[in-house]
Design a protein around this motif. Structure first.
Motif, mmCIF file in Angstrom:
data_model
loop_
_atom_site.group_PDB
_atom_site.id
_atom_site.type_symbol
_atom_site.label_atom_id
_atom_site.label_comp_id
_atom_site.label_asym_id
_atom_site.label_seq_id
_atom_site.Cartn_x
_atom_site.Cartn_y
_atom_site.Cartn_z
ATOM 1 N N VAL A 49 0.669 -1.074 0.181
ATOM 2 C CA VAL A 49 -0.080 0.082 0.108
ATOM 3 C C VAL A 49 0.759 1.485 -0.065
ATOM 4 C CG1 VAL A 49 -1.636 1.328 1.423
ATOM 5 C CG2 VAL A 49 -1.938 -1.171 1.265
ATOM 6 N N CYS A 50 0.598 2.185 -0.947
ATOM 7 C CA CYS A 50 1.576 3.269 -1.112
ATOM 8 C C CYS A 50 1.296 4.124 0.236
ATOM 9 C CB CYS A 50 0.994 4.282 -2.348
ATOM 10 S SG CYS A 50 1.491 5.850 -2.475
ATOM 11 N N ASP A 51 2.640 4.683 0.669
ATOM 12 C CA ASP A 51 2.584 5.507 1.862
ATOM 13 C C ASP A 51 1.935 6.811 1.810
ATOM 14 O OD1 ASP A 51 3.540 3.515 3.905
ATOM 15 O OD2 ASP A 51 5.397 3.489 2.775
ATOM 16 N N CYS A 53 -0.703 7.782 -0.939
ATOM 17 C CA CYS A 53 -2.214 7.874 -1.522
ATOM 18 C C CYS A 53 -2.982 6.601 -0.899
ATOM 19 C CB CYS A 53 -2.264 8.027 -2.741
ATOM 20 S SG CYS A 53 -1.554 6.329 -3.746
ATOM 21 N N ALA A 54 -2.411 5.600 -0.237
ATOM 22 C CA ALA A 54 -2.823 4.267 0.244
ATOM 23 C C ALA A 54 -3.415 3.558 -0.687
ATOM 24 C CB ALA A 54 -3.971 4.736 1.196
ATOM 25 N N GLU A 55 -3.090 3.626 -2.048
ATOM 26 C CA GLU A 55 -3.598 2.642 -3.019
ATOM 27 C C GLU A 55 -2.596 1.466 -3.253
ATOM 28 O OE1 GLU A 55 -5.981 2.826 -5.230
ATOM 29 O OE2 GLU A 55 -6.984 4.555 -4.302
ATOM 30 N N SER A 56 -3.122 0.212 -3.436
ATOM 31 C CA SER A 56 -2.329 -0.755 -3.583
ATOM 32 C C SER A 56 -1.521 -0.711 -4.808
ATOM 33 C CB SER A 56 -3.068 -2.008 -3.551
ATOM 34 O OG SER A 56 -3.753 -2.225 -2.165
ATOM 35 N N TYR A 112 6.262 4.407 -2.159
ATOM 36 C CA TYR A 112 5.390 5.231 -2.940
ATOM 37 C C TYR A 112 5.093 4.249 -4.303
ATOM 38 C CZ TYR A 112 6.942 8.445 0.219
ATOM 39 O OH TYR A 112 7.081 9.444 1.367
#
Length: 122
Positions: A49-51, A53-56, A112
């Motif tokens: 999970v991107c630190d 935007c929280a997208e996988s 990221y």
């Protein structure tokens, strides 16, 4: 994968294991009666999970690893530098748990996705 401490020679032994899409391979080399130095490479992809935007996204992993396996409780020597040590208490090294530990350490850094990587300097 389990490797018995007593079967690891001072000349080293090859190991290889995987967890999901991550492969861990290298050499285990006995450095003392109770200590084994494992050097190798961890490579593959990991869902993360991107630190920002929280997208996988799929995180590419290609890391050199140096970890020591100790048979029993490790007691550090005065003046000794910090070592990455995992203690084992059943007479063998569990390479799979060593890999899991290294994956968790890798994931604890900031990572990221491609889009946020471009925005990192802003």
């Amino acid at each position: 994968m389990q490797i018995e401490f007593k079967k690891i020679p001072t000349t080293g032994i090859h190991f290889e294991t995987s967890l999901g899409e991550i492969r861990f391979f290298g050499e285990a080399l006995k450095t003392s009666k109770t200590m084994v130095k494992c050097t190798g490479t961890m490579e593959g992809t990991l869902l993360h999970v991107c630190d920002r935007c929280a997208e996988s996204f799929k995180l590419m992993v290609n890391e050199d690893v140096e970890v020591f396996a100790c048979e029993g409780l490790y007691e550090d020597q005065e003046g000794e530098g910090l070592l990455n040590i995992i203690e084992f208490f059943d007479g063998s090294i569990d390479v799979d748990s060593m890999l899991q530990s290294e994956i968790e350490a890798f994931k604890s850094d900031y990572h990221y996705c491609g889009q946020c990587e471009q925005l990192k300097g802003e």
